[in-house]
Design a protein around this motif. Sequence first.
Motif: not given
Lengths: 258, 258, 258, 258
Positions: B21-22, B43-45, B47, B49-51, B54, B101, B104-105
């Motif tokens: 994460x980050x 998926x970000x919830x 752990x 983040x978008x990067x 990806x 999400x 999408x990635x």
Amino acid sequence: MNHPDAPARRLLLNCDMGESFGPWTMGMDEQVMPLVDMANVACGFHASDPVTMTRTVALAKAAGTRIGAHPSYPDLAGFGRRSMQCSHDEIVALVQYQTGALAGICQSRGMALSYVKPHGALYNDMMRDPAVLRAVLAGVAGYDRTLPLMVLASADNRQVEEIAAEAGVTLMFEAFADRAYGSDGLLLPRSEPGAVYSNPASILAQSLSLAHDGVVSARDGSLMKLMPDTLCVHGDNPASVAVIQQIRTALDQLYGES
Amino acid sequence: MNHPDAPARRLLLNCDMGESFGPWTMGMDEQVMPLVDMANVACGFHASDPVTMTRTVALAKAAGTRIGAHPSYPDLAGFGRRSMQCSHDEIVALVQYQTGALAGICQSRGMALSYVKPHGALYNDMMRDPAVLRAVLAGVAGYDRTLPLMVLASADNRQVEEIAAEAGVTLMFEAFADRAYGSDGLLLPRSEPGAVYSNPASILAQSLSLAHDGVVSARDGSLMKLMPDTLCVHGDNPASVAVIQQIRTALDQLYGES
Amino acid sequence: MNHPDAPARRLLLNCDMGESFGPWTMGMDEQVMPLVDMANVACGFHASDPVTMTRTVALAKAAGTRIGAHPSYPDLAGFGRRSMQCSHDEIVALVQYQTGALAGICQSRGMALSYVKPHGALYNDMMRDPAVLRAVLAGVAGYDRTLPLMVLASADNRQVEEIAAEAGVTLMFEAFADRAYGSDGLLLPRSEPGAVYSNPASILAQSLSLAHDGVVSARDGSLMKLMPDTLCVHGDNPASVAVIQQIRTALDQLYGES
Amino acid sequence: MNHPDAPARRLLLNCDMGESFGPWTMGMDEQVMPLVDMANVACGFHASDPVTMTRTVALAKAAGTRIGAHPSYPDLAGFGRRSMQCSHDEIVALVQYQTGALAGICQSRGMALSYVKPHGALYNDMMRDPAVLRAVLAGVAGYDRTLPLMVLASADNRQVEEIAAEAGVTLMFEAFADRAYGSDGLLLPRSEPGAVYSNPASILAQSLSLAHDGVVSARDGSLMKLMPDTLCVHGDNPASVAVIQQIRTALDQLYGES
């Protein structure tokens, strides 16, 4: 059937929607949704949450309104209005994450996305910094090259069009119903007095001028040809919803719809 | 070509991935990704983040690993391990948001999702509370009825299978390589001594027993037929990655691959 | 007793600490805490969470290390390293919120805060934009005018000193052990090759030069008098912890401590 | 001077305040603040943000209203109403973090905290689970043993009083103006019809009964002695603010104030 004098180009109304968050309500989505053609739906980074997105997509479906992803910098407390120094890769990924998240909610209701319009500071940064525009375009192009990106119409769109062409992404140009324009064809900054119209007559007049002729009067009286594809309206309170209703009625008459 | 003695059913390895994460790193994804068949991607919830997502999808693509959505309760600080009293609609929406999400990635990298596996407390709640299971299934079914849901294999899966059948969703059953089972066919709670194996030999033995015969030995010595489709492994440190490598090699030999 | 040649001014070591978050670990706080004089403790906006803060304060208490608040822009995924366009009032409030939160954790362990040092992009913005510096100072002054603010020592600190004097806040100046300086007395940007030292000998040499004479050699060989109150060190891995240990030992010898 | 018939005990009005978040408004704080004695101020975990907290504390200061910390589970989207399975240490730390953060904002305005009242699911969990109550009490006691904790008055408070005595924390008991009570002396669950009063006359009657005699009528007509220290009121809309105004006027008359 179109009205005989109807302009060839049909001006669509777009509005930011789904900007409630958790227990907090913003906007009058139930009233506005049937009046607009395109709903810019918040994706959870500046507003909204999965349940609110689900409710917003259901409203759009019921009203037959097209849905666009409205991605933002990750800044709930600042409502996505604070510019953040994000890298190219960060912008690409946050566009794709948010667009995909909304597409997931849409797909679950038998709907599909029609376009992407960045929100707030990301929108402003994209219009003034080609590097940010390229990152947003790379995000959209990677996700789905057939989704148009909505950008601000100005008197001269050539630089933006060139950058979008490189990315292979179609643009939609929008003008604002309730914002004053400078003689350079750009929006006056909100901080200037008179930059945001609150007078319904002014909002309606600017909308009709854009619908009929694609033109706005700048502050100094000069006329500017913007030829937008779509007009951005705002519906946060009963008065502004009433103005949208008036614009809707006027456009329907213009295009020969009842 | 399969080995002559190879079991008809081929046990796939799945592993939680993309849990950085980050600026914070977790897991040894680059080492583990080529060893497993299925990557459960955060998926970000809880752990990621978008990067990070990806990057994780790119790793999976390079390794030819299938990608599954790994949705969670919204709880980054608690890593999705704290049960939260969410409503049916909240669970449906958070599954669809997170799955979309990640999709999408994936789409942006020419990949597609293969399955959904809830994470942490959402997974545990789903296995012990039919209302939570129904909500997760409604989320998956609404999003894409052809995506299987991964659940815990137990000695008797009939209730779970009935609920999934009502939702029209296919199940995949998983067993754990490094967890002790009780004589009731359920995992021993982590709080009990010996519930989590750290000894590589035990992990390998349980893996092979499941691969050959679909069977685990419960703590009391009784044998239980779980017949899982997939085996969950963990790769957080060099030692555990080495065990995954051993399991991979053993499975490849079993299935006649080199 | 001080060493006969010991400089009058005693250079204190400060280090960013408590930068883990939830399940993610960052830094080697247990090793570093006893080696430094001042711990800049993350307050939950760029890193840390209430439990991690509690643990970090306990470590500082056990080691006798002073605690400083290390407030940041609200940006966990970006680790507070992305500049955000925050207003004066927003910066004042986020400094006071984070400082108070850490003070609350400290008070619960019988400790008190000794200073404030902004983190990451907020620190950089404060050093290059007087408006941001004024907002940070207003935050500190409102909270507790006796808490010093730590800022970057440069060859000429007069502007910063004037602004701080207006706010009635005391400053502490810090230099960096592992960063190259330009001939203008500022840090070379991280993007330039050689801007961050990884060579232990260079880090130790710069530390000793600052401790003995308050001086650094700029890239072009010129000497710059910084006269810092404190030296910022980093301890993310065993090698960097070893360097901190060497600096600690050298300083203790210099100041006649064993 | 007190009215000759005034009860010895003076019933204070408390109200949840500062529950706006970023761009979203909740509550009518400006109208309510001058009407109540105690403001339970959100601390950023279920609502509010540093700027909103600053504004809320300024309102309380102007109105002479006491300020209490209103800590919550970390759940903005769920408004802290979803129970979360937090450990003892997590609850201790989140109480101290949030209390400290609000105290920091208060201190910056020359104010101090007067009490702590947990919010939403944390409040409910504390009232039904002694382990959660012990954790909340440990948080308050560690932070400042002289701060009272506000809890729900019931027909028999002995268990709660014993646990608080062990922690050395003083309690304040509150009753609700607009909630129906069961014959067991507990609040009827919100899900039951009639559990929340919307009728101003019922709210006023229950308030006066509590002010005069410390008593409520349970649903079955039985009378229950609660003897609360304070009465919780809600002011989310003009109608409910009008009711608070009526209660305020009635209490002022009762206590001989004009």
